[in-house]
Motif scaffolding. Structure first.
Motif, PDB file in Angstrom:
ATOM      1  N   GLY A  23     -59.605 -11.059 -63.516  1.00 16.95           N
ATOM      2  CA  GLY A  23     -60.090 -11.241 -64.881  1.00 16.95           C
ATOM      3  C   GLY A  23     -59.000 -11.753 -65.788  1.00 16.95           C
ATOM      4  O   GLY A  23     -58.036 -12.369 -65.330  1.00 16.95           O
ATOM      5  N   TRP A  24     -59.161 -11.481 -67.074  1.00 18.33           N
ATOM      6  CA  TRP A  24     -58.250 -11.984 -68.101  1.00 18.33           C
ATOM      7  C   TRP A  24     -57.379 -10.843 -68.618  1.00 18.33           C
ATOM      8  O   TRP A  24     -57.852  -9.719 -68.767  1.00 18.33           O
ATOM      9  N   VAL A  25     -56.127 -11.140 -68.914  1.00 20.03           N
ATOM     10  CA  VAL A  25     -55.228 -10.128 -69.466  1.00 20.03           C
ATOM     11  C   VAL A  25     -55.597  -9.935 -70.943  1.00 20.03           C
ATOM     12  O   VAL A  25     -55.448 -10.844 -71.751  1.00 20.03           O
ATOM     13  N   HIS A  26     -56.127  -8.745 -71.243  1.00 15.29           N
ATOM     14  CA  HIS A  26     -56.614  -8.461 -72.592  1.00 15.29           C
ATOM     15  C   HIS A  26     -55.428  -8.081 -73.483  1.00 15.29           C
ATOM     16  O   HIS A  26     -55.287  -8.587 -74.582  1.00 15.29           O
ATOM     17  N   ARG A  27     -54.603  -7.154 -73.001  1.00 16.28           N
ATOM     18  CA  ARG A  27     -53.387  -6.742 -73.707  1.00 16.28           C
ATOM     19  C   ARG A  27     -52.349  -6.353 -72.673  1.00 16.28           C
ATOM     20  O   ARG A  27     -52.697  -6.013 -71.538  1.00 16.28           O
ATOM     21  N   TRP A  28     -51.094  -6.357 -73.077  1.00 17.65           N
ATOM     22  CA  TRP A  28     -50.044  -5.949 -72.143  1.00 17.65           C
ATOM     23  C   TRP A  28     -49.019  -5.106 -72.877  1.00 17.65           C
ATOM     24  O   TRP A  28     -48.697  -5.333 -74.029  1.00 17.65           O
ATOM     25  N   ARG A  29     -48.537  -4.085 -72.183  1.00 18.19           N
ATOM     26  CA  ARG A  29     -47.542  -3.170 -72.752  1.00 18.19           C
ATOM     27  C   ARG A  29     -46.423  -3.014 -71.735  1.00 18.19           C
ATOM     28  O   ARG A  29     -46.615  -2.447 -70.662  1.00 18.19           O
ATOM     29  N   ASP A  30     -45.275  -3.551 -72.096  1.00 19.69           N
ATOM     30  CA  ASP A  30     -44.154  -3.641 -71.164  1.00 19.69           C
ATOM     31  C   ASP A  30     -43.160  -2.532 -71.474  1.00 19.69           C
ATOM     32  O   ASP A  30     -42.564  -2.513 -72.549  1.00 19.69           O
ATOM     33  N   HIS A  31     -42.987  -1.599 -70.546  1.00 24.92           N
ATOM     34  CA  HIS A  31     -42.000  -0.529 -70.715  1.00 24.92           C
ATOM     35  C   HIS A  31     -40.841  -0.725 -69.755  1.00 24.92           C
ATOM     36  O   HIS A  31     -40.317   0.245 -69.206  1.00 24.92           O
ATOM     37  N   ALA A  32     -40.460  -1.958 -69.528  1.00 27.44           N
ATOM     38  CA  ALA A  32     -39.392  -2.275 -68.584  1.00 27.44           C
ATOM     39  C   ALA A  32     -39.792  -1.901 -67.163  1.00 27.44           C
ATOM     40  O   ALA A  32     -40.497  -2.668 -66.510  1.00 27.44           O
ATOM     41  N   GLY A  33     -39.425  -0.736 -66.710  1.00 30.74           N
ATOM     42  CA  GLY A  33     -39.708  -0.370 -65.328  1.00 30.74           C
ATOM     43  C   GLY A  33     -41.194  -0.148 -65.041  1.00 30.74           C
ATOM     44  O   GLY A  33     -41.622  -0.101 -63.884  1.00 30.74           O
ATOM     45  N   LEU A  34     -41.974  -0.023 -66.089  1.00 35.64           N
ATOM     46  CA  LEU A  34     -43.416   0.248 -65.944  1.00 35.64           C
ATOM     47  C   LEU A  34     -44.169  -0.671 -66.907  1.00 35.64           C
ATOM     48  O   LEU A  34     -43.864  -0.713 -68.099  1.00 35.64           O
ATOM     49  N   VAL A  35     -45.130  -1.423 -66.348  1.00 34.48           N
ATOM     50  CA  VAL A  35     -45.899  -2.339 -67.196  1.00 34.48           C
ATOM     51  C   VAL A  35     -47.371  -1.948 -67.130  1.00 34.48           C
ATOM     52  O   VAL A  35     -47.916  -1.719 -66.043  1.00 34.48           O
ATOM     53  N   THR A 102     -51.553 -11.537 -58.374  1.00 34.93           N
ATOM     54  CA  THR A 102     -51.521 -12.986 -58.253  1.00 34.93           C
ATOM     55  C   THR A 102     -51.918 -13.606 -59.585  1.00 34.93           C
ATOM     56  O   THR A 102     -52.933 -13.210 -60.168  1.00 34.93           O
ATOM     57  N   VAL A 103     -51.103 -14.531 -60.061  1.00 34.70           N
ATOM     58  CA  VAL A 103     -51.486 -15.262 -61.266  1.00 34.70           C
ATOM     59  C   VAL A 103     -52.399 -16.408 -60.840  1.00 34.70           C
ATOM     60  O   VAL A 103     -51.961 -17.323 -60.155  1.00 34.70           O
ATOM     61  N   LEU A 104     -53.675 -16.318 -61.214  1.00 30.25           N
ATOM     62  CA  LEU A 104     -54.626 -17.371 -60.840  1.00 30.25           C
ATOM     63  C   LEU A 104     -54.525 -18.555 -61.790  1.00 30.25           C
ATOM     64  O   LEU A 104     -54.761 -19.693 -61.405  1.00 30.25           O
ATOM     65  N   ASN A 105     -54.187 -18.267 -63.050  1.00 26.21           N
ATOM     66  CA  ASN A 105     -54.041 -19.347 -64.017  1.00 26.21           C
ATOM     67  C   ASN A 105     -53.356 -18.819 -65.265  1.00 26.21           C
ATOM     68  O   ASN A 105     -53.660 -17.728 -65.730  1.00 26.21           O
TER      69      ASN A 105
END
Length: 593
Positions: A23-35, A102-105
RNA sequence: GGGGGCGUAGUGUAGCGGUUAACAUGCCGGCCUGUCAAGCCGGAGAUCGCGGGUUCGAAUCCCGUCGCUCCCGCCA
């Protein structure tokens, strides 16, 4: 398939399963070692957890991922740790521990937010409609629309109706709305017209013996737009043989009730639907498409006002005009400026002015009003009583001809209801309007115009009136109104040659004209036409109301702007001269000179 | 055809005669292993829709124009 499950379907019961999502990445929260990634597809949102320790490759990719990238992930569904449950998400009790990503696009940064509902400029939404449609609220609307149409197809099919397609390329009909024309290449100088509705064709299907027909029909009208009007729109077109008015109304009423109850959370205000005569609905609401979610009805004060010494009212009543009013609850404290604004609205509808009386629990009399001095205490008391006005209410009074009074008070009623929040968005209120006059007098052309269309049958008991007093004849017409919108109109049709010819005569159509325009209809009617009637609910408006949206663009995938343009594709557009030549068309500069 | 509203960083808004054009978010970089509108630090990003006028000075006032929108006419 690139996925084993839908994002929105995963629950605690799936815990332990290995699944693949895409699907589509709705939101992302990057905590360095944990995403954390919120992955969205049509079904909903699922939280992905990508841990550097357990999936270093996926983790490295996840740190680069951005909004609206299209990805595929495989991992294990796990219950969220205690205290980490998100109660706002249907999938909030679980998350996906990602093992591979896998990044599809990749995606460019969108021109506006997909992941939050914000008022975006309409032109920008239309320019990037495919992104606008990605927003969950739009997906919800189009899914509701699908469910409504599917429900209708099943409901009618179960009751013996057959869905039949009719042509999009058909014949121009000069009466009614302006036609969209399509030039014929093969017949130089001749044109098809896109149907304003399949009206004639569905009647011919009744002649053809299909008895029960329906179609989810695209209709085209080249008129100026409104929030509830698009140049192309969709009707449930329906026609039945061997029926009377009640049969069509009962069928549609039952279907509408079930649609509301089975597909929405809306509260149906009245069931069965009220049936109001055209006279009554104008008298009580000033319009033939009233919003019955609230009261604030119009009240006739002509007798009291006519007996007062206020010249404006007395003269109006003496001249045969009318004095009517409505009571706005809690508005007695309106400032002079606020009341003046209401007066401007009334004047925009043709009223010469707006009188008012504020009902106060004072000792100086029942009302405070600049015109109170022209009324006796008894008259003022009588007005307050008849209005059913309570202390704190503001009575607004208009004196004029009935059509002007109706238009002004209808506008005031809707405006005040909106300001006072009287139209509950959780409610839906249908009503039938019946007993329309068959004709409206066209003073300019000195003839009668059909108020619905020229195949609408008169009430059988009113047929003699066609000879004596056509203006009094009522049609076997029925409109369905809902929350202040007309959402369906229909009628029992004329199947009798003599009556049809009488109608043609009254609307100033001689036999030759009629033959020219409707020859195929008249000829068909001579071959054994069953009594028949139908109705055509507007799908866009219905779904708009079911979805609680303020305009039909919100329930149409690719609507036109108010200027009847498609900003995404850039339509309409100029065409190649070769195309024009083939169509025997020459463009004339109408702006020149 | 007529009347009203809106147009300012990618987006949403504030500013309404003199500001270094502000705020939020998004974007870019950095930090961060329990976030879910993540947080913290830093950075870039706006000829204020376009054209003309008024003014010492215009995002701001005026005229025109374009686009979106609401309404009247129109929509049998």
């Amino acid at each position: 398939m690139l996925k084993t499950h839908q994002c929105g379907e995963l629950r605690l019961e799936h815990a332990g399963q290995q699944v693949t999502l895409a699907g589509w990445v709705h939101r992302w929260r990057d905590h360095a070692g944990l995403v954390f990634l919120d992955l969205r597809d049509r079904s909903g949102i699922m939280q992905l957890k990508v841990d550097q320790a357990s999936a270093p490759e996926a983790h490295a990719l996840a740190r680069d991922v951005r909004s609206e990238w299209v990805i595929q992930v495989t991992g294990t569904v796990v219950a969220r740790p205690a205290g980490m449950v998100n109660p706002d998400l249907p999938t909030g009790e679980v998350e996906l521990e990602v093992s591979t990503l896998t990044v599809l696009n990749r995606a460019k940064t969108p021109p506006f937010y997909i992941n939050k509902d914000e008022n975006v400029d309409e032109a920008l939404r239309m320019r990037y409609r495919y992104l606008d449609l990605r927003r969950p609220s739009m997906q919800r609307n189009l899914i509701l629309r699908h469910n409504v149409i599917r429900f209708i197809r099943n409901y009618l099919s179960d009751r013996g109706f057959i869905e039949i397609e009719t042509p999009i390329l058909f014949k121009t009909t000069p009466e009614g709305a302006r036609d969209y024309l399509v030039p014929s290449r093969i017949h130089p100088g001749k044109f098809f017209a896109l149907p304003q509705s399949p009206q004639q064709l569905k009647q011919l299907l009744m002649v053809a013996g299909y008895e029960r027909y329906f179609q989810i029909a695209r209709c085209f009208r080249d008129e100026d737009q409104r929030g509830d009007r698009q140049p192309e729109f969709t009707q449930l077109d329906l026609e039945m043989s061997f029926v009377e008015r009640e049969d069509v109304m009962n069928l549609i009423e039952d279907m509408m009730i079930r649609i509301v109850e089975e597909l929405t959370d809306l509260e149906l205000v009245t069931k069965p639907f009220p049936r109001l005569s055209h006279d009554e609905v104008l008298r009580r609401f000033g319009t033939d498409k009233p919003d019955l979610r609230y009261g604030m009805e119009i009240v006739d004060l002509s007798d009291i006002a006519g007996a007062s010494s206020f010249r404006v009212f007395a003269d109006a009543v003496a001249a045969g005009n009318t004095v009517r009013a409505l009571a706005a609850p809690g508005c007695a404290s309106y400032s002079r400026k606020q009341i003046d604004e209401l007066g401007v609205l009334a004047q925009a509808e043709g009223a010469k002015g707006l009188a008012w009386m504020a009902v106060e629990p004072g000792e100086e009399g029942p009302v405070r009003s600049p015109i109170a001095k022209y009324f006796s205490a008894e008259q003022l008391q009588a007005i307050v009583e008849r209005m059913g006005a309570a202390p704190g209410d503001l009575i607004l009074i208009v004196a004029d001809t009935a059509p002007v009074v109706c238009a002004a008070l209808d506008t005031l009623r809707r405006t005040l209801a909106s300001r006072l929040g009287l139209a509950d968005p959780k409610k839906i209120a249908f009503c039938w309007i019946v007993d329309f006059p068959l004709f409206e007098w066209n003073a300019e052309e000195q003839r009668w115009d059909p108020s619905h269309h020229l195949f609408t049958a008169p009430m059988w008991e009113d047929v003699p009136l066609l000879d004596t007093d056509p203006g009094k004849a009522r049609g076997q017409q029925y409109d369905l109104a809902c929350n202040g919108y007309e959402i369906a109109g229909g009628s029992i049709r004329i199947h009798d040659r003599a009556i049809q010819e009488k109608i043609f005569g009254l609307i100033g159509l001689d036999v030759e004209d009629a033959k020219q325009r409707f020859g195929h209809m008249l000829e068909a009617f001579e071959y054994g036409t069953p009594p028949h009637g139908g109705i055509a609910p507007g799908i866009d408006r219905l779904v708009m109301l079911l979805a609680g949206e303020p305009n039909i663009r919100e329930v149409i995938a690719f609507p036109k702007t108010q200027q009847a343009a498609d900003l995404m594709a850039g339509a309409p557009s100029e065409v190649d001269p070769q195309q024009l030549a083939e169509l025997h068309i020459r463009v004339v500069d109408s702006t020149g000179g």
